[in-house]
Design a protein around this motif. Sequence first.
Motif, mmCIF file in Angstrom:
data_model
loop_
_atom_site.group_PDB
_atom_site.id
_atom_site.type_symbol
_atom_site.label_atom_id
_atom_site.label_comp_id
_atom_site.label_asym_id
_atom_site.label_seq_id
_atom_site.Cartn_x
_atom_site.Cartn_y
_atom_site.Cartn_z
ATOM 1 N N UNK A 1 -22.788 -3.196 52.886
ATOM 2 C CA UNK A 1 -21.625 -2.466 53.393
ATOM 3 C C UNK A 1 -20.577 -3.457 53.892
ATOM 4 N N UNK A 2 -19.339 -3.223 53.491
ATOM 5 C CA UNK A 2 -18.247 -4.122 53.842
ATOM 6 C C UNK A 2 -17.909 -5.110 52.757
ATOM 7 N N UNK A 3 -18.808 -5.227 51.762
ATOM 8 C CA UNK A 3 -18.549 -6.090 50.619
ATOM 9 C C UNK A 3 -18.216 -5.230 49.407
ATOM 10 N N UNK A 4 -17.710 -5.865 48.356
ATOM 11 C CA UNK A 4 -17.321 -5.130 47.150
ATOM 12 C C UNK A 4 -18.198 -5.526 45.975
ATOM 13 N N UNK A 5 -18.188 -4.668 44.963
ATOM 14 C CA UNK A 5 -19.000 -4.865 43.771
ATOM 15 C C UNK A 5 -18.099 -4.930 42.551
ATOM 16 N N UNK A 6 -18.334 -5.938 41.715
ATOM 17 C CA UNK A 6 -17.591 -6.084 40.463
ATOM 18 C C UNK A 6 -18.582 -6.158 39.310
ATOM 19 N N UNK A 7 -18.161 -5.636 38.170
ATOM 20 C CA UNK A 7 -19.017 -5.686 36.986
ATOM 21 C C UNK A 7 -18.136 -5.732 35.747
ATOM 22 N N UNK A 8 -18.439 -6.642 34.852
ATOM 23 C CA UNK A 8 -17.737 -6.731 33.580
ATOM 24 C C UNK A 8 -18.772 -6.705 32.466
ATOM 25 N N UNK A 9 -18.838 -5.586 31.757
ATOM 26 C CA UNK A 9 -19.789 -5.457 30.673
ATOM 27 C C UNK A 9 -19.091 -5.096 29.379
ATOM 28 N N UNK A 10 -19.885 -4.820 28.383
ATOM 29 C CA UNK A 10 -19.328 -4.424 27.092
ATOM 30 C C UNK A 10 -18.811 -3.000 27.116
ATOM 31 N N UNK A 11 -19.425 -2.153 27.965
ATOM 32 C CA UNK A 11 -19.080 -0.736 27.960
ATOM 33 C C UNK A 11 -18.398 -0.266 29.239
ATOM 34 N N UNK A 12 -18.658 -0.957 30.356
ATOM 35 C CA UNK A 12 -18.125 -0.520 31.644
ATOM 36 C C UNK A 12 -17.553 -1.716 32.398
ATOM 37 N N UNK A 13 -16.520 -1.442 33.193
ATOM 38 C CA UNK A 13 -15.909 -2.461 34.043
ATOM 39 C C UNK A 13 -15.610 -1.848 35.400
ATOM 40 N N UNK A 14 -16.072 -2.510 36.461
ATOM 41 C CA UNK A 14 -15.771 -2.098 37.824
ATOM 42 C C UNK A 14 -15.140 -3.284 38.540
ATOM 43 N N UNK A 15 -14.123 -3.016 39.340
ATOM 44 C CA UNK A 15 -13.446 -4.088 40.071
ATOM 45 C C UNK A 15 -13.162 -3.621 41.489
ATOM 46 N N UNK A 16 -13.567 -4.471 42.439
ATOM 47 C CA UNK A 16 -13.320 -4.221 43.863
ATOM 48 C C UNK A 16 -13.854 -2.866 44.316
ATOM 49 N N UNK A 17 -15.009 -2.474 43.825
ATOM 50 C CA UNK A 17 -15.604 -1.211 44.267
ATOM 51 C C UNK A 17 -16.161 -1.371 45.676
ATOM 52 N N UNK A 18 -15.856 -0.447 46.569
ATOM 53 C CA UNK A 18 -16.445 -0.515 47.915
ATOM 54 C C UNK A 18 -17.930 -0.216 47.923
#
Length: 307
Positions: A143-160
């Motif tokens: 909690x308080x940190x963010x999650x990032x993911x770069x894949x072939x099918x999905x991308x998440x940036x700065x997710x709480x």
Amino acid sequence: MDLRIFTEPQQGATYDTLLTVAKATEDLGFDAFFRSDHYLKMGDVDGLPGPTDAWITLAGLARETSRIRLGTLMTAATFRLPGVLAIQVAQVDQMSGGRVELGLGAGWFEEEHTAYGIPFPKEKFGRLEEQLEIVTGLWGTDTGKTFDFQGEYYELKDSPALPKPAQEKIPVLIGGHGASRTPRLAARFADEFNMPFGSIEDSERQFGRVRAAAEEAGRPADAITYSNVLVVCVGKDDQEVARRAAAIGREVDELKRNGLAGTPAEVVDKIGRYAEIGSRRIYLQTLDLHDLDHLELISTQVQSQLS
């Protein structure tokens, strides 16, 4: 050996019917209530009044039960975006006080996708792998940190990466018959590996593959719980077994070969043979959701004999 009740509501069930079965599951001492995640009936049934959504159902049951575990076999990765799924499951876990488990699979039933306008991608296994990385990654982010993911099918940036589940870790179930990719995926992500509708011999072989994959990945094989799902049809005598088999449109001999069918003594014996090959949990596929006497018989005459 844990016994869990597993339902197939796409074959025709209202929420009220599922609630009645879930309450019976709790009252009769079973470990959990699980349901499938499908939107279209299968086989020669009318499927009325139509499908219910798995996670909406479990959210309701989370507030109307107090002890049993709740989950899916299996949520289809094609149905929901992984970030949305992580939010849904975490919320239901909060609503239940920490009793939720997530079974996640690739999705396979193309017709239900066509019927409800859901895309059915050709490459599903890679999507499933990324979904597992994202869902578990979001829950595992402090909690308080963010999650990032770069894949072939999905991308998440700065997710709480919120909300967080009530449990420190929601158990993740992976299952299937695949000989190579499925065991490797289970070794990475699964708290439980489930063998669906497999014989004792096939289950032993697949459990061995998962154990080997876990050890190759540097994980203790016994860190994973091994389980089976099998159709159940129990009667106090042969006549009652035959009646219950007819009610679900199955033959007794076929059910005895491929499921858990017969008198309580016969079923206890077969469960014992699954236990001998390492199965620690049986999901009882209950097809007649109005036959609550069936559940009571299993509780008093089968479950009572298992330690």
